[in-house]
Write a protein that holds these residues in place. Structure first.
Motif, short mmCIF file in Angstrom:
data_model
loop_
_atom_site.label_atom_id
_atom_site.label_comp_id
_atom_site.label_asym_id
_atom_site.label_seq_id
_atom_site.Cartn_x
_atom_site.Cartn_y
_atom_site.Cartn_z
N ASN A 1 1.40 -2.32 -6.11
CA ASN A 1 0.05 -2.73 -5.58
C ASN A 1 -0.32 -1.61 -4.55
OD1 ASN A 1 -0.55 -5.70 -6.60
ND2 ASN A 1 1.64 -5.70 -6.05
N ARG A 2 0.22 -1.67 -3.37
CA ARG A 2 -0.34 -0.89 -2.27
C ARG A 2 -0.36 0.38 -2.53
NH1 ARG A 2 0.53 -1.75 4.25
NH2 ARG A 2 -1.03 -0.02 4.75
N LEU A 3 0.83 1.19 -3.19
CA LEU A 3 0.80 2.45 -3.37
C LEU A 3 -0.24 2.81 -4.42
CD1 LEU A 3 2.29 5.14 -3.23
CD2 LEU A 3 3.93 4.62 -5.21
N ARG A 4 -0.60 2.02 -5.46
CA ARG A 4 -1.49 2.36 -6.45
C ARG A 4 -2.87 2.29 -5.73
NH1 ARG A 4 -0.34 -1.62 -11.86
NH2 ARG A 4 1.60 -0.52 -12.41
N GLU A 5 -2.96 1.52 -4.79
CA GLU A 5 -4.47 1.45 -4.15
C GLU A 5 -4.71 2.62 -3.09
OE1 GLU A 5 -4.16 -2.31 -2.21
OE2 GLU A 5 -4.33 -3.57 -3.93
N GLU A 6 -3.54 3.10 -2.62
CA GLU A 6 -3.65 4.04 -1.72
C GLU A 6 -2.84 5.34 -1.68
OE1 GLU A 6 -3.64 2.74 2.61
OE2 GLU A 6 -2.19 0.95 1.71
N GLN A 7 -2.54 5.71 -2.99
CA GLN A 7 -1.92 6.68 -3.63
C GLN A 7 -2.62 8.08 -3.19
OE1 GLN A 7 1.06 7.22 -6.05
NE2 GLN A 7 0.70 8.78 -4.37
N GLY A 8 -3.83 8.15 -3.07
CA GLY A 8 -4.71 9.14 -2.70
C GLY A 8 -4.14 9.37 -1.19
N ARG A 9 -4.20 8.56 -0.24
CA ARG A 9 -4.00 8.50 1.21
C ARG A 9 -2.56 9.03 1.25
NH1 ARG A 9 -5.85 8.27 5.93
NH2 ARG A 9 -4.62 7.67 7.64
N PHE A 10 -1.50 8.62 0.56
CA PHE A 10 -0.30 9.15 0.54
C PHE A 10 0.06 10.63 0.39
CE2 PHE A 10 1.00 4.46 0.82
CZ PHE A 10 1.74 4.40 1.53
N ARG A 11 -0.73 10.85 -0.86
CA ARG A 11 -0.82 12.29 -1.12
C ARG A 11 -1.24 13.45 -0.19
NH1 ARG A 11 -2.49 10.95 -7.54
NH2 ARG A 11 -0.20 10.72 -8.23
N HIS A 12 -2.36 12.84 0.43
CA HIS A 12 -3.28 13.64 1.45
C HIS A 12 -2.24 13.84 2.62
CE1 HIS A 12 -6.24 15.11 4.10
NE2 HIS A 12 -5.92 14.05 4.72
N LEU A 13 -1.65 12.67 3.09
CA LEU A 13 -0.57 12.90 4.23
C LEU A 13 0.58 13.56 3.81
CD1 LEU A 13 -0.51 8.95 5.20
CD2 LEU A 13 -1.46 10.90 6.66
N ALA A 14 1.03 13.59 2.41
CA ALA A 14 2.13 14.35 2.36
C ALA A 14 1.80 15.99 2.42
CB ALA A 14 2.61 14.23 0.97
N ASP A 15 0.40 16.25 1.99
CA ASP A 15 0.03 17.64 2.26
C ASP A 15 -0.33 18.17 3.35
OD1 ASP A 15 0.04 17.78 -0.81
OD2 ASP A 15 -1.73 17.21 -1.00
N VAL A 16 -1.05 17.30 4.36
CA VAL A 16 -1.43 17.71 5.54
C VAL A 16 -0.53 17.48 6.60
CG1 VAL A 16 -3.95 18.00 4.68
CG2 VAL A 16 -3.10 16.05 5.99
N GLY A 17 0.07 16.31 6.36
CA GLY A 17 1.15 15.83 7.63
C GLY A 17 0.27 14.88 8.46
#
Length: 238
Positions: free
Chosen positions: A33-49
């Motif tokens: 659920n949540r990971l699917r909905e916010e996958q983009g944000r998690f990836r962004h945080l992983a890239d930029v900190g």
């Protein structure tokens, strides 16, 4: 000993996973659920900190999760939790200082704009300190780690005086006083105080009611805690 790389194949047998079943179920829900909905944000945080605007110092109590209470998404709050939501004063010595390290990182590396010290009702740490003033109260272990840690509450206890009358009311008053003491202790960190004086950092106190979900916030100008009632034009996040 060399590290073992994580295996990438799936494990369809929950009994073979070395985690408590409750956590496995929660993680499955998160993935679906949540990971699917916010996958983009998690990836962004992983890239930029991370760059959270708020450091929240809260209690370890399992009933008081800051991310749940404030409906926070990933990367929005930098959280440090300890017994009693206590803030040690600034000190330079060879001992490790976990909470102070988190404060140092949040202020000097992440450059948070706000620090919130959040206590709560029915706090076991506050109650243990209050009970510990009774000679019959015994530490949980010979090491008495909790007793040593909760000694940080003593200045707040000195301010409000010894227990008198209803014990629950005394513990509540001590919780409020401890939050105020925590903010005073934050101001003993010279680089933190410098940022506050420069208008780059604000300090806040909050108190959460476990049973009713009500929150009050410290109004330092008036020396009191006031109810947090969001304005009518502020809507919950969708």
């Amino acid at each position: 000993m060399t590290s073992t790389p994580a295996e990438t194949q799936t494990n369809d047998d929950p009994k073979g996973i070395p985690l408590p079943p409750q956590l496995i179920e929660g993680y499955a829900d998160f993935r679906g659920n949540r990971l699917r909905e916010e996958q983009g944000r998690f990836r962004h945080l992983a890239d930029v900190g991370q760059r959270p605007p708020v450091l929240l110092i809260g209690c370890c109590d399992s009933r008081v999760s800051p991310e749940v209470i404030f409906d926070a998404g990933p990367g929005e709050i930098f959280v440090v939790r300890n017994i009693g939501a206590l803030v040690p004063p600034f000190a330079i010595d060879p001992d490790p200082h976990e909470t102070s390290a988190a404060i140092e990182y949040a202020v000097l590396a992440l450059k948070v704009a706000h620090i919130v010290v959040m206590g709560h009702a029915q706090c076991g740490g506050i109650r243990a300190f209050a009970q510990g003033q009774d000679e019959e109260f015994q530490p949980l272990s010979p090491a008495n780690f909790i007793g040593k840690w909760k000694s940080l509450i003593q200045p707040a206890a000195d301010r409000i005086g010894p227990p008198a009358g209803d014990f629950d009311h005394y513990c509540e008053s001590l919780s409020y006083a401890s939050i105020i003491q925590g903010i005073a202790n934050l101001r003993t960190y010279p680089w933190l105080k410098a940022r506050e004086d420069a208008g780059e950092l604000s300090l806040h106190g909050a108190y959460f009611g476990v049973a009713n979900g009500n929150m009050t916030a410290l109004d330092e100008a008036r020396g009191r805690f006031v109810p947090v009632a969001p304005p009518a034009n502020v809507r919950p996040k969708s």
